[in-house]
Design a protein around this motif. Structure first.
Motif, short mmCIF file in Angstrom:
data_model
loop_
_atom_site.label_atom_id
_atom_site.label_comp_id
_atom_site.label_asym_id
_atom_site.label_seq_id
_atom_site.Cartn_x
_atom_site.Cartn_y
_atom_site.Cartn_z
N VAL A 51 25.39 39.59 58.00
CA VAL A 51 24.42 40.45 57.35
C VAL A 51 25.13 41.24 56.26
O VAL A 51 26.33 41.52 56.35
N GLN A 52 24.39 41.58 55.23
CA GLN A 52 24.90 42.46 54.19
C GLN A 52 24.60 43.90 54.59
O GLN A 52 23.50 44.19 55.06
N LEU A 53 25.59 44.77 54.43
CA LEU A 53 25.45 46.17 54.81
C LEU A 53 25.59 47.05 53.58
O LEU A 53 26.52 46.85 52.79
N VAL A 54 24.71 48.01 53.44
CA VAL A 54 24.75 48.93 52.30
C VAL A 54 24.71 50.36 52.81
O VAL A 54 23.72 50.78 53.43
N GLU A 55 25.78 51.10 52.53
CA GLU A 55 25.86 52.50 52.92
C GLU A 55 25.35 53.41 51.81
O GLU A 55 25.41 53.07 50.63
N THR A 94 37.53 64.04 54.43
CA THR A 94 37.42 63.37 53.14
C THR A 94 37.95 61.94 53.23
O THR A 94 39.08 61.71 53.63
N ALA A 95 37.08 60.99 52.88
CA ALA A 95 37.43 59.58 52.99
C ALA A 95 36.27 58.75 52.46
O ALA A 95 35.17 59.27 52.23
N CYS A 96 36.53 57.46 52.31
CA CYS A 96 35.44 56.52 52.09
C CYS A 96 35.00 56.01 53.45
O CYS A 96 35.82 55.60 54.27
N TYR A 97 33.70 56.09 53.71
CA TYR A 97 33.14 55.72 55.00
C TYR A 97 32.46 54.36 54.91
O TYR A 97 31.69 54.10 53.98
N TYR A 98 32.76 53.52 55.89
CA TYR A 98 32.29 52.15 55.90
C TYR A 98 31.49 51.88 57.17
O TYR A 98 31.87 52.28 58.27
N CYS A 99 30.43 51.12 56.99
CA CYS A 99 29.66 50.61 58.11
C CYS A 99 30.20 49.22 58.46
O CYS A 99 30.56 48.44 57.56
N GLY A 145 30.18 47.00 54.81
CA GLY A 145 29.56 47.52 53.62
C GLY A 145 30.60 47.83 52.56
O GLY A 145 31.81 47.69 52.79
N GLN A 146 30.11 48.32 51.42
CA GLN A 146 31.02 48.61 50.31
C GLN A 146 31.62 50.01 50.40
O GLN A 146 32.56 50.33 49.69
N GLY A 147 31.08 50.81 51.28
CA GLY A 147 31.60 52.15 51.49
C GLY A 147 30.87 53.22 50.70
O GLY A 147 30.27 52.94 49.65
#
Length: 112
Positions: free
Chosen positions: A2-6, A90-95, A103-105
């Motif tokens: 599946v494609q995930l989009v955050e 503080t960070a880039c969060y990913y599913c 996801g792309q974050g």
């Protein structure tokens, strides 16, 4: 697959809140658990939360009591409610839908 989009990231002051969303292109009901990760600059990716179909979630110690992960299989979505945010968040969060659905974050920055 599946494609995930955050979405839902942004800049927030310490003590503030954000709610991240992750929407999948297909059903996530058979992906159990769904996970949230984060990666800060110069650091390894860290698993933040795992949310299960049974309705519970487990968290890394550093966010326990501040973050709440949830899922809505009917809408193929996963959420991460983040309260009392601190600069160390503080960070880039990913599913993630294990093992290979990412996801792309979405960037979260906590700063005054």
């Amino acid at each position: 697959q599946v494609q995930l989009v955050e979405s839902g990231g942004g800049l927030v002051q310490p003590g503030g809140s954000l709610r991240l969303s992750c929407v999948a292109s297909g059903s996530i009901s058979t992906i159990n658990p769904m996970r949230w990760y984060r990666q800060a600059p110069g650091k390894q990716r860290e698993r933040v939360a795992s949310v299960f179909n049974a309705g519970y979630a487990v968290y890394v110690d550093s966010v326990e009591g501040r973050f709440t992960a949830s899922r809505d299989n009917g809408n193929s979505a996963v959420y991460l409610q983040m309260n009392n945010l601190q600069p160390d968040d503080t960070a880039c969060y990913y599913c993630n839908g294990p093992p290979d659905n990412w996801g792309q974050g979405t960037q979260v920055t906590v700063s005054s």
